[in-house]
Enzyme design. Structure first.
Site, PDB file in Angstrom:
ATOM      1  CB  CYS A 102      37.633  40.062  43.726  1.00  0.00           C
ATOM      2  SG  CYS A 102      37.190  41.770  44.096  1.00  0.00           S
ATOM      3  CB  CYS A 131      43.849  32.650  33.945  1.00  0.00           C
ATOM      4  SG  CYS A 131      43.609  34.137  32.958  1.00  0.00           S
TER       5      CYS A 131
END
Ligand SMILES: [Zn+2]
Length: 395
Positions: A192, A343
């Protein structure tokens, strides 16, 4: 058989009047709820409505598993928490709201990651498990532990505008591994934080998970065993598909005592062209005093939630724009020193490395942090992911 269910107190008879008036429910179902217990794995997007509704409904004992603390970026959807509990453990924050709704509920806080070491003990202590996890490794642990222990697992997954829900009970139907025997490659499993989620979506799916848990505890209705609900928030479509048990399932086809819990590792199908480093190797490097160049390609909101010390923020969209425009690259890519790129989970860093190499950058200088910041912070700690076909996030 003697009736050993707990009696309802006068205040419970008042409180649950809207349940008791329904003939299909009545005192018998309410007393089963009072005798029942539910373990919520995750107090995030899915866990928030689930925790509140199950406490309000009168489930006698509710366990909360979540090692995280409340962050501002959670509040777009994690409505069990609030500004007053920013920085507090999520289990503490959720428990306070649950007690405010129903002071009679027993709440057991477990401020830990679910691991292969503790999963059986934790899950074994409850009647029903609700999977509100945000990452695949934990999702598989929940599944495998539930199959081994013979517990129903109320599954929910959300990502962007899409949701999924099922009840996995391997005694009567398929388990999660019957559908997805192993985690998808990282590239196919955005969470998400990377892909986004409509804030109300986990409210929809989490509320349905609470409904299924109540049905399982009380025995009313027909639980979603062997079926999966597919929800499309953009068209407001609810579909359900039938799920078959896989006779060769790597989990539930085994004798229960032969099921061994293990933590799944998320891997990239298409490895980036440069080298890779694990979180443990990076930690050892930093501890040894090395100062490798670190580039964080997440977005500023993710950056604000925590970083690897010494990293520089270069969001992927900015780098993409620079590469497209053919402009010169900023530090830390401007020099001839190796750069560790990360990331959240490894999806965007791999893409950045591929794009840099395509633009002529030396692949030998680009090192991908396996599993990204989530692996750095803790192997099962992603702030926001869950399922799908495979949806990945629960947020
Ligand atoms: Zn199975």
């Amino acid at each position: 058989m003697p009736d050993t269910l707990p009696e309802l107190s006068p205040s419970e008879l008042r409180r649950f009047g809207r349940h008791l008036v329904m003939p299909e429910f009545g005192q018998a179902a309410q007393r089963r709820l009072k005798a029942g217990s539910v373990l919520l794995v995750g107090c995030g997007g899915l866990g928030s409505p689930t925790a509140l509704y199950l406490a309000a409904a009168g489930v006698g004992r509710i366990g909360l598993v979540d090692p995280d603390r409340v962050e501002e970026t959670n509040l777009q959807r994690q409505i069990a928490h609030g500004h007053s509990t920013l920085g507090r453990p999520k289990t503490e924050s959720a428990a306070a709201r649950m007690r405010d709704l129903n002071p009679d509920v027993t709440i057991e806080r477990h401020d830990v990651y679910l691991t292969e070491e503790n999963a059986l003990a934790l899950i074994g202590g409850y009647d029903v498990v609700i999977d509100g996890t945000d990452n695949f490794p934990t999702r598989y642990l929940v599944n495998d532990a539930c199959v081994r222990l013979g517990k129903p697992n109320v599954f929910g997954g959300v990502l962007r505008f899409d949701g999924q829900l099922s009840v996995f009970d391997a005694r009567q139907g398929p388990c999660y591994r019957c559908l997805f025997p192993a985690p998808p490659p990282v590239e196919l499993a955005p969470n998400c934080a990377e892909a986004g989620v409509l804030g109300v979506l986990p409210g929809v799916i989490g509320t349905l998970q609470a409904t299924e848990a109540i049905k399982l505890l009380t025995g009313i209705g027909t639980p979603m065993i062997g079926r999966m609900l597919i929800y499309d928030g953009l068209t407001l479509g609810f579909d359900s598909i039938t799920l078959a048990k896989d006779p060769n399932c790597p989990c539930c086809s085994l004798p229960r005592e032969e099921i061994v819990l293990r933590t799944e590792r998320m891997v990239c199908a298409a490895a980036p062209p440069g080298g890779t480093i694990t979180a443990a190797e990076l930690e050892a490097l930093l501890a040894a005093g090395a100062a490798p160049l670190l580039c964080d390609v997440r977005n500023p909101a993710e950056w604000a939630g925590g970083v690897i010390p010494g990293a520089r923020l270069r969001p992927k969209p900015d780098l993409d724009s620079l590469l497209q425009a053919g402009g010169s690259l900023p530090g830390p890519f401007a020099g001839r020193d190796p750069v560790v790129v990360y990331c959240q989970a490894g999806l965007r860093s791999a893409a950045v490395i591929r794009a840099l190499v395509a633009a002529g950058h030396d692949p030998a200088l680009l090192i991908d942090l396996e599993g990204g910041f989530a692996a750095w912070r803790g192997p099962r700690a992603e702030p926001d992911a869950a399922l799908a076909a495979p949806l990945s996030a629960s947020g």
